[in-house]
Scaffold this motif. Sequence first.
Motif: not given
Length: 270
Positions: A203-212
């Motif tokens: 979830a952390v990786k997905e959240t950050l990737t989408v935001s970037i």
Amino acid sequence: MPELPEVEVTRLGITRALTGARISAVSVHSSKLRAMVPAGLPQLLCGRTIASVQRRGKYLILECPNGSLLLHLGMTGHLRLVSAATAPGPHDHFDLVLDSGLVLRLNDYRRFGSIHWTSENPMQHQLLRKIGPEPLTAAFNTEYLYRLSRNRKVAIQRFIMDSAVVAGIGNIYAAESLFRCRMLPDTLAGSLTEAQCKALVDAVKETLTVSIATGSSSMDFTRAEEKLAYFPQELYVYGRERKPCRKCMAPIQRGRLGNRSTFFCTHCQS
């Protein structure tokens, strides 16, 4: 407040203009930020070429042949690329003037940002050497999070906001990540199973990737703005108290963890 995605989007937005650029002047309009701006920066930087622009956690690192400039944006800091003819405003504190005619300008109305210099390996600087793994690297994984969380009687949201555990995750993206993996923010870190650790890491990786990705497609660091702002996002829970959950329509709740607010959906997170 700039967290890892905002800092990474800033890095991506300024890298092309800065890499290989020669610094012709440095202007310190206000030396009193969160820490005093190091004396002698103009002498250290003038005439030097910027070799690269890196990031560690929430710090930007401008590497030069004789050392590295470390920039932290604090709570309200922004960097912009402006023309050298653009006069600084009341909240513009630092200018890095390039031979190209561009200026890298730090704006920070609350002055919680900071500027540092090191002639040594920047990753060994006292501000960086104890930071945990970057969340978008393989070093931040299920095994790591499960091992580190054992016997920890701290709320999981506060746990992943600890920069010694993982780099760069602040209140916004911790809350958003916990929503994605359906976990309440006050869940004790030590109670997580391996499966829950995997879900949180993902979830952390997905959240950050989408935001970037969102910020990289929308931010222009050369655009003049009266009020500087980071890229807009459609957040699931953060800052949405009493508004309907985007998934189940139940009202988003607001709570407290220590001295920080947290936001969650009691229906989707359990």
